[in-house]
Write an enzyme that holds these catalytic residues in place. Structure first.
Site, PDB file in Angstrom:
ATOM      1  N   GLU A 157     -21.915 -13.292   0.390  1.00 47.36           N
ATOM      2  CA  GLU A 157     -21.539 -14.698   0.369  1.00 47.36           C
ATOM      3  C   GLU A 157     -22.264 -15.548   1.415  1.00 47.36           C
ATOM      4  O   GLU A 157     -22.523 -16.728   1.172  1.00 47.36           O
ATOM      5  CB  GLU A 157     -20.019 -14.829   0.587  1.00 47.36           C
ATOM      6  CG  GLU A 157     -19.177 -14.355  -0.571  1.00 47.36           C
ATOM      7  CD  GLU A 157     -19.213 -15.324  -1.743  1.00 47.36           C
ATOM      8  OE1 GLU A 157     -19.803 -16.403  -1.619  1.00 47.36           O
ATOM      9  OE2 GLU A 157     -18.658 -14.991  -2.809  1.00 47.36           O
ATOM     10  N   SER A 176      38.271  12.982   2.955  1.00 50.34           N
ATOM     11  CA  SER A 176      38.572  13.918   4.051  1.00 50.34           C
ATOM     12  C   SER A 176      37.584  13.844   5.211  1.00 50.34           C
ATOM     13  O   SER A 176      37.670  14.654   6.134  1.00 50.34           O
ATOM     14  CB  SER A 176      38.578  15.355   3.506  1.00 50.34           C
ATOM     15  OG  SER A 176      39.582  15.521   2.534  1.00 50.34           O
TER      16      SER A 176
END
Length: 692
Positions: free
Chosen positions: A84, A344
């Protein structure tokens, strides 16, 4: 004026004109009003190693993740700059050579062959969301690009490109693109993946791999070939990259520990990035285990899991449901925080408190038979009674009547206090605790249960569980003595494991709530504690579901999926009384419930240690301490730090051996099993002339 002088004056004039033009250009650029360079990024929740657990899109639905250049694969950056803007680090925002080349090619060939925009100009366009086709737009980009170069560093401009570049749909920025197209962070992109991400921003919609795979493939291959020609990648890398397929769909963004992520963000609404104590690998493996488990047991079954390091208090995995978006299982409900009946699972805490109060010992005999306490007549799960047996066996068999008898003498308020001191937030349906609390008659969340068990695993006191990585460790209150906590682990490690699981590696307890609505299993080794819950999020029963049959195998498999070896459980503390029933002090040999064989106790003043008072600080240089007792019925047993120091005592003012400087706990037990305890601090005598 001679010719040489004229030339000199001409050059001077040109230089002056250039200088004036440069000043004008500089003023034109310096007066530029820049678009905002700060953009909203997704809120992120990360694990203990910085890996992304979950992200939240910005307000307009855009996936834009904050990114820095050191978070991106270097090959991608090299490709980007070469493809680029190869003179990015040398130009001042505009590359005149590139623009002249692009213009010449366009005139010569009659079409645009290459662009003349620098990365800085592209950033200018992205920040203003402007086009590139009109001269006015191009001139504006040049002006903004020059201004950006004046006011920002090259690294800052590159970071703006990495953050704003479009990659199709609602994906912006290379980090979001890497997750969307490859399902991973951009730190380790392959050359093929890097090339695709270089090509996409040039035409993000027409090159989308999921919609135009042929166009995307051609664009990617052009980048690969050019990078090979420029020697950014090797010929061998290019050959391999050209053979790699392109993605055909967008990956979903990470959604690990989503319920905990929601909680963390709610706790810190102004923070953009949060780092949790979660281990991403463990989280994924255990979440997968829960999904596999519920798929074998019907469409509406849900499950939850919490894994913590009980030495550091860090939560390493938190699975609130098998599927966050699963509507049938109500996966959006965080079942690690929902208050449910614990069945429990509170029984070990009751026994531990009884050990600390001198009411019982693991080898104490206790009776399992029908009881009726003001109309409350609990039954065992199977409807059978075992008669006389040791406390150890009563807990391992999870019998109901022995634990209710213990809680009657302890008082339900003492159990509730211990739970709250642990950091748990129990919910009482009726507001006042009753004996049914021991059997699950209270609302408790999975995280709270894991908190309680983490403290038991850590010796009765430890670090409060936390999930924010920067949260300072907070030491909990003590809920049990070190001896009582070890005794519980010693009892529960002898529970038979599920078929095929190793024996005596975990101390664990299961639980099933009334009507089979909730099944639980919580266990620990020398470092980790895991709690699992299974049930339906709407609270309807799960017929036939038992903690021992459904939750226990899941618990053991969860330990196996952690990816670490079992840590051995600790040895008993030095002060532990290890003795057979016949060798225990007489009051500890048998527990008699209130009203069972203590007919006269109700008319006797309760046993109380009146000196020293609980919490007292005593200054002593002697070898003995004085105790003063009130109430109860002789003879008495005196225990210091869980060891008997005097037995058969009938006096109410007596001396006992001093256990030495520091904190010590004294427990006095009378002939009927009544007890009282005080915790004191013994301090040395200060020499004369010193100040404390």
């Amino acid at each position: 004026m001679n010719r040489r002088g004229a030339i000199c004056w001409a050059l001077f004039g040109l230089g002056l004109a250039g200088w004036i033009a440069a000043l004008g250009l500089q003023g034109w650029v310096s007066r530029t009003v820049l678009p905002p360079v700060l953009a909203e990024t997704a809120r992120e929740v990360r694990d203990r190693n910085g890996a992304l657990l979950r992200a939240y899109p910005v307000a307009d639905g855009i996936w834009r993740l904050d990114v820095a250049s050191d978070q991106v694969d270097p090959t991608y950056l090299a490709m980007l700059l070469r493809y680029e803007d190869k003179r990015f680090y040398s130009h001042s925002g505009v590359d005149l050579r590139a623009m002249l080349r692009a213009g010449t090619q366009a005139v010569w060939r009659g079409e645009v062959v290459s662009g003349g925009s620098t990365l800085t100009m592209q950033v200018a366009r992205l920040l203003e969301n402007g086009g590139t086709g009109r001269w006015a737009g191009k001139l504006r980009q040049i002006r903004v690009a020059l201004a950006l170069e004046q006011r920002l560093s090259k690294a800052q401009i590159l970071q703006l490109y990495l953050l704003h570049a479009p990659f199709g749909g609602n994906i912006e920025g290379v980090r979001a693109a890497s997750y969307a197209w490859f399902g991973k962070a951009p730190r380790r992109l392959t050359p093929s993946q890097a090339a695709l991400l270089v090509a996409l921003p040039q035409s993000p919609e027409t090159r989308r791999p999921d919609r135009a795979p042929g166009v995307a493939l051609a664009a990617r291959n052009r980048v690969i070939n050019r990078m090979a020609a420029a020697e950014v990648i090797t010929a061998e890398q290019a050959k391999t990259a050209l053979l790699e397929p392109i993605p055909d769909e967008i990956y979903p963004f990470p959604l690990e520990a989503p319920h905990l992520a929601d909680l963390a963000l709610a706790e810190r609404p102004d923070q953009r990035q949060l780092d949790l104590t979660i281990d991403g690998g463990m989280q994924r493996r255990l979440a997968g285990l829960l999904r596999e488990t519920v798929e074998r047991h019907g469409a509406n079954l849900s499950a939850a899991l919490v894994l913590a390091d009980h030495q550091s208090g860090e939560i390493l995995a938190s699975v609130g449901s098998p599927g966050y978006h699963n509507g049938g299982r109500r996966g959006y409900v965080d079942m690690t925080r929902a208050a449910r009946s614990p069945g429990s699972t509170l029984k070990p805490l009751v026994y531990g408190l009884a050990f600390d109060q001198g009411m019982a010992h693991p080898e104490t005999m206790i009776h399992d038979g029908p009881i009726d306490i003001d109309g409350y007549a609990p039954q065992n799960f199977d409807g059978r009674f075992r008669g006389d047996l040791r406390v150890r066996q009563a807990l391992q068999l999870s019998l109901n009547t022995p634990v209710v008898s213990l809680l009657q003498d302890l008082g339900p308020a003492r159990l509730m206090t211990a739970m709250r001191r642990s950091g748990a937030r129990p919910v009482l349906p009726g507001g006042q605790p009753g004996l049914a609390v021991a059997l699950g008659g209270v609302g408790v969340s999975l995280r709270d249960l894991v908190q309680i068990y983490a403290l038991i695993a850590a010796g009765g006191q430890g670090i409060v569980l936390h999930h924010q990585q920067d949260q300072p460790p907070e030491r909990s209150a003590r809920i049990l003595s070190e001896v009582a906590a070890w005794q519980l682990g010693d009892i529960l490690r002898d529970l038979p494991p599920p078929p095929g699981a190793p024996a005596r590696m975990l101390a664990y307890k299961t639980g099933t709530s009334y009507g089979h609505r909730d099944t639980w299993a919580i266990g620990w080794d020398g470092r980790y504690v895991i709690g699992v819950w299974l049930g339906r999020a709407d609270g309807t029963p799960v017929p036939g579901a038992f903690g021992a049959e459904l939750a226990a195998p899941l618990l053991f498999e969860a330990f196996g999926r952690m990816g670490v070896s079992f840590t051995p459980l600790p040895a008993p503390p030095p002060q532990t009384l290890v003795a057979a029933t016949a060798d225990l002090p007489l009051p500890l040999r048998r527990f008699s419930a209130a009203g069972e064989s203590k007919g006269a106790i109700g008319r006797i003043e309760p046993l109380q240690v009146v000196f020293p008072p609980d919490g007292a600080e005593l200054v002593s240089s002697a070898d003995a301490l004085t105790l003063k007792l009130r109430g109860g019925e002789a003879p008495f047993v005196i225990m210091a730090n869980d060891r008997p120091v005097r037995t058969g005592v009938r006096r109410r003012v007596l001396e006992v051996p001093s256990p030495g400087e520091g904190y010590s706990t004294f427990v006095v037990v009378d002939r009927n099993g009544q007890s009282d305890r005080v915790r004191v601090r013994i301090m040395p005598v200060q020499p004369l002339g010193t100040r404390g």
